[in-house]
Design an enzyme around this catalytic site. Structure first.
Site, PDB file in Angstrom:
ATOM      1  N   CYS A 181     -14.824 -11.226   3.497  1.00  0.00           N
ATOM      2  CA  CYS A 181     -15.242 -10.663   2.208  1.00  0.00           C
ATOM      3  C   CYS A 181     -15.869 -11.698   1.288  1.00  0.00           C
ATOM      4  O   CYS A 181     -16.534 -11.338   0.317  1.00  0.00           O
ATOM      5  CB  CYS A 181     -14.066 -10.004   1.507  1.00  0.00           C
ATOM      6  SG  CYS A 181     -13.352  -8.694   2.484  1.00  0.00           S
TER       7      CYS A 181
ATOM      8  N   HIS B 185     -14.365  -9.145  -6.332  1.00  0.00           N
ATOM      9  CA  HIS B 185     -14.394  -8.449  -5.042  1.00  0.00           C
ATOM     10  C   HIS B 185     -13.737  -7.079  -5.204  1.00  0.00           C
ATOM     11  O   HIS B 185     -12.650  -6.972  -5.774  1.00  0.00           O
ATOM     12  CB  HIS B 185     -13.644  -9.302  -4.016  1.00  0.00           C
ATOM     13  CG  HIS B 185     -13.533  -8.654  -2.674  1.00  0.00           C
ATOM     14  ND1 HIS B 185     -14.580  -8.000  -2.074  1.00  0.00           N
ATOM     15  CD2 HIS B 185     -12.487  -8.561  -1.811  1.00  0.00           C
ATOM     16  CE1 HIS B 185     -14.184  -7.540  -0.900  1.00  0.00           C
ATOM     17  NE2 HIS B 185     -12.913  -7.862  -0.719  1.00  0.00           N
TER      18      HIS B 185
ATOM     19  N   ASN C 233     -13.687  -0.744  -0.133  1.00  0.00           N
ATOM     20  CA  ASN C 233     -13.939  -2.159   0.140  1.00  0.00           C
ATOM     21  C   ASN C 233     -15.026  -2.270   1.206  1.00  0.00           C
ATOM     22  O   ASN C 233     -14.791  -1.937   2.367  1.00  0.00           O
ATOM     23  CB  ASN C 233     -12.636  -2.817   0.605  1.00  0.00           C
ATOM     24  CG  ASN C 233     -12.786  -4.302   0.892  1.00  0.00           C
ATOM     25  OD1 ASN C 233     -13.891  -4.834   0.909  1.00  0.00           O
ATOM     26  ND2 ASN C 233     -11.670  -4.966   1.133  1.00  0.00           N
TER      27      ASN C 233
HETATM   28  N1  ACO Z   1      -0.771   6.787   2.261  1.00  0.00           N
HETATM   29  C1  ACO Z   1       0.551   6.966   2.009  1.00  0.00           C
HETATM   30  N2  ACO Z   1       1.449   6.006   2.165  1.00  0.00           N
HETATM   31  C2  ACO Z   1       1.029   4.806   2.601  1.00  0.00           C
HETATM   32  C3  ACO Z   1      -0.324   4.549   2.885  1.00  0.00           C
HETATM   33  C4  ACO Z   1      -1.228   5.604   2.707  1.00  0.00           C
HETATM   34  N3  ACO Z   1      -2.542   5.451   2.935  1.00  0.00           N
HETATM   35  N4  ACO Z   1      -0.437   3.278   3.283  1.00  0.00           N
HETATM   36  C5  ACO Z   1       0.790   2.731   3.246  1.00  0.00           C
HETATM   37  N5  ACO Z   1       1.677   3.651   2.846  1.00  0.00           N
HETATM   38  C6  ACO Z   1       3.106   3.508   2.661  1.00  0.00           C
HETATM   39  C7  ACO Z   1       3.680   2.365   3.436  1.00  0.00           C
HETATM   40  O1  ACO Z   1       3.971   2.768   4.761  1.00  0.00           O
HETATM   41  C8  ACO Z   1       4.950   2.057   2.657  1.00  0.00           C
HETATM   42  O2  ACO Z   1       5.947   2.937   3.049  1.00  0.00           O
HETATM   43  P1  ACO Z   1       7.483   2.441   3.241  1.00  0.00           P
HETATM   44  O3  ACO Z   1       7.885   1.951   1.884  1.00  0.00           O
HETATM   45  O4  ACO Z   1       8.166   3.667   3.685  1.00  0.00           O
HETATM   46  O5  ACO Z   1       7.400   1.361   4.275  1.00  0.00           O
HETATM   47  C9  ACO Z   1       4.569   2.403   1.229  1.00  0.00           C
HETATM   48  O6  ACO Z   1       3.380   3.196   1.303  1.00  0.00           O
HETATM   49  C10 ACO Z   1       4.312   1.193   0.339  1.00  0.00           C
HETATM   50  O7  ACO Z   1       3.539   0.257   1.037  1.00  0.00           O
HETATM   51  P2  ACO Z   1       3.119  -1.113   0.382  1.00  0.00           P
HETATM   52  O8  ACO Z   1       2.474  -1.956   1.427  1.00  0.00           O
HETATM   53  O9  ACO Z   1       4.238  -1.693  -0.406  1.00  0.00           O
HETATM   54  O10 ACO Z   1       2.039  -0.619  -0.687  1.00  0.00           O
HETATM   55  P3  ACO Z   1       1.233  -1.471  -1.685  1.00  0.00           P
HETATM   56  O11 ACO Z   1       1.516  -1.040  -3.057  1.00  0.00           O
HETATM   57  O12 ACO Z   1       1.266  -2.940  -1.366  1.00  0.00           O
HETATM   58  O13 ACO Z   1      -0.266  -0.973  -1.375  1.00  0.00           O
HETATM   59  C11 ACO Z   1      -2.213  -1.706  -0.186  1.00  0.00           C
HETATM   60  C12 ACO Z   1      -0.803  -1.163  -0.077  1.00  0.00           C
HETATM   61  C13 ACO Z   1      -3.050  -0.676  -0.899  1.00  0.00           C
HETATM   62  C14 ACO Z   1      -2.758  -1.953   1.214  1.00  0.00           C
HETATM   63  C15 ACO Z   1      -2.189  -3.003  -1.009  1.00  0.00           C
HETATM   64  O14 ACO Z   1      -1.181  -3.868  -0.532  1.00  0.00           O
HETATM   65  C16 ACO Z   1      -3.504  -3.727  -0.975  1.00  0.00           C
HETATM   66  O15 ACO Z   1      -4.499  -3.248  -1.495  1.00  0.00           O
HETATM   67  N6  ACO Z   1      -3.528  -4.937  -0.415  1.00  0.00           N
HETATM   68  C17 ACO Z   1      -4.728  -5.731  -0.360  1.00  0.00           C
HETATM   69  C18 ACO Z   1      -5.614  -5.209   0.692  1.00  0.00           C
HETATM   70  C19 ACO Z   1      -6.930  -5.919   0.696  1.00  0.00           C
HETATM   71  O16 ACO Z   1      -7.424  -6.299  -0.321  1.00  0.00           O
HETATM   72  N7  ACO Z   1      -7.493  -6.038   1.894  1.00  0.00           N
HETATM   73  C20 ACO Z   1      -8.781  -6.512   2.108  1.00  0.00           C
HETATM   74  C21 ACO Z   1      -8.953  -7.963   1.806  1.00  0.00           C
HETATM   75  S1  ACO Z   1     -10.593  -8.403   1.901  1.00  0.00           S
HETATM   76  C22 ACO Z   1     -11.069  -8.658   3.505  1.00  0.00           C
HETATM   77  O17 ACO Z   1     -11.117  -9.758   3.931  1.00  0.00           O
HETATM   78  C23 ACO Z   1     -11.448  -7.510   4.401  1.00  0.00           C
END
Ligand code: ACO
Length: 329
Positions: free
Chosen positions: A114, A256, A286
């Site tokens: 990214c 980003h 993203n």
């Molecule tokens: N729908 C419903 N529930 C979901 C989903 C979904 N799409 N995805 C995950 N969950 C659930 C999980 O299973 C978890 O359930 P559990 O508590 O029973 O285990 C619960 O939701 C909470 O999960 P968390 O991981 O704590 O959720 P969080 O608030 O951290 O949000 C997210 C997850 C959106 C992925 C966040 O962590 C995030 O945006 N992280 C950064 C991602 C990112 O920026 N990635 C790209 C980087 S750039 C690159 O190089 C490509």
């Protein structure tokens, strides 16, 4: 005379097909409400099955060339930042060269996830201010839908396809890239943190790898979130220090576009009021290397970034990699 690298023109291209959160509700166990609350994403664009990264990049590049009022034959180098190249080789940049008819250019890809577009701007800046080149095309383009596991709700809701391009050109006016910084930390080069295990020289795409979806994105979202919130403000502050400017001088911050909560946390940590933080993650998700250049192009087109404005771009991605660029438009 001192040389500067100016942004002479930008362009962006998003595929027409829209995939909404409601569409995703029918594909995996998720909800529009969950996706909006946790990510700020409402919809994303998806390229058709026969469309590759270079196709989107050619569209974006043609617009950048038009807006910069140059001829493709004036382009001396093409840098395409992508983690979804058309093929392992030839480079996507060579396909873009063919597509836009930039006969006089050298061409290569940049792999910095990214952060790739800002890596490209940093390189273009160095090559231009040193006098080696006058006109460089920098592209960020991705077709993520082929590397997303559409059965994994943790990742499939986050990404989209798109491309953006900028013509970077030498000028003696004190504008364009005022300061730039890129960094990386290979200690985080962990495929389970963020990456694709199969398809490289470490692990070929065998039928076993395909069965386990190891040719698709793996990510520890929570860890990536924390790293992004820490690294992007640090990178942004570094370019401000380099340029001897303060955050109050900034007209627009373009972080980003991975997650609205990350974007807002970065703005808050830097002390930038919300109305100066550019957001379009709701519309496109993203798009990895393409997010900041799609956002810059959109901000220019919609009048949120005007000639003379000071724009701060900041990004981070797998590797880990990160970067920041301070631009006077
Ligand atoms: N729908 C419903 N529930 C979901 C989903 C979904 N799409 N995805 C995950 N969950 C659930 C999980 O299973 C978890 O359930 P559990 O508590 O029973 O285990 C619960 O939701 C909470 O999960 P968390 O991981 O704590 O959720 P969080 O608030 O951290 O949000 C997210 C997850 C959106 C992925 C966040 O962590 C995030 O945006 N992280 C950064 C991602 C990112 O920026 N990635 C790209 C980087 S750039 C690159 O190089 C490509």
């Amino acid at each position: 005379m001192k040389r500067y690298a100016a942004i002479a023109g930008t362009g962006a291209y998003l595929p027409e097909t829209v995939l909404t959160n409601f569409d995703l509700e029918k594909m995996v166990d998720t909800s529009d409400e969950w996706i909006r609350q946790r990510t700020g994403i409402v919809e994303r664009r998806i390229a058709d099955a026969d469309v590759a990264t270079s196709d989107l990049s050619v569209h974006a590049s043609r617009l950048a060339i038009k807006n910069a009022h140059i001829d493709p034959i004036d382009i001396e180098m093409i840098l395409v930042a992508t983690v979804t190249p058309d093929t392992v080789f030839p480079s996507t940049a060579c396909y873009v060269q063919q597509g836009i008819g930039a006969k006089n250019a050298s061409a290569m890809d940049i792999s910095a996830a990214c952060a790739g577009f800002l890596y490209g701007l940093d390189l273009a800046n160095g090559l231009i201010i040193s006098g080696q080149y006058n006109t460089i095309l920098v592209v960020g383009g991705e077709v993520f839908n082929n590397i997303v596991d559409w059965e994994d709700r943790n990742t499939c809701v986050l990404f989209g396809d798109g491309a953006g391009a900028a013509i970077v050109q030498a000028t003696e006016e004190p504008k364009g890239i005022l300061a730039s910084y890129i960094g990386s930390d290979g200690d985080y080069a962990d495929i389970n943190l963020l990456g694709i295990p199969a398809g490289g020289s470490r692990m070929p795409v065998t039928s076993d790898a395909l069965d386990k979806n190891l040719n698709k994105i793996q990510m520890n979202g929570r860890e990536v979130f924390k790293l992004g919130v820490r690294l992007m403000p640090e990178a942004a502050q570094r370019v401000l220090r380099k340029a001897e400017m303060s955050i109050d001088d900034i007209d627009l911050l373009i972080p980003h576009q991975a997650n609205l909560r990350i974007i807002e946390a970065v703005g808050d940590r830097l002390g930038v009021p919300r109305e100066k933080v550019y957001v379009n993650v709701d519309k496109y998700g993203n798009t990895s290397a393409a997010t900041v250049i799609i956002a810059l192009d959109e901000a220019i087109r919609q009048g949120h970034a005007k000639p003379g404005d000071l724009v701060l771009l900041v990004t981070f991605g797998a590797g880990l990699t990160w970067g920041s660029t301070l631009l006077r438009l």
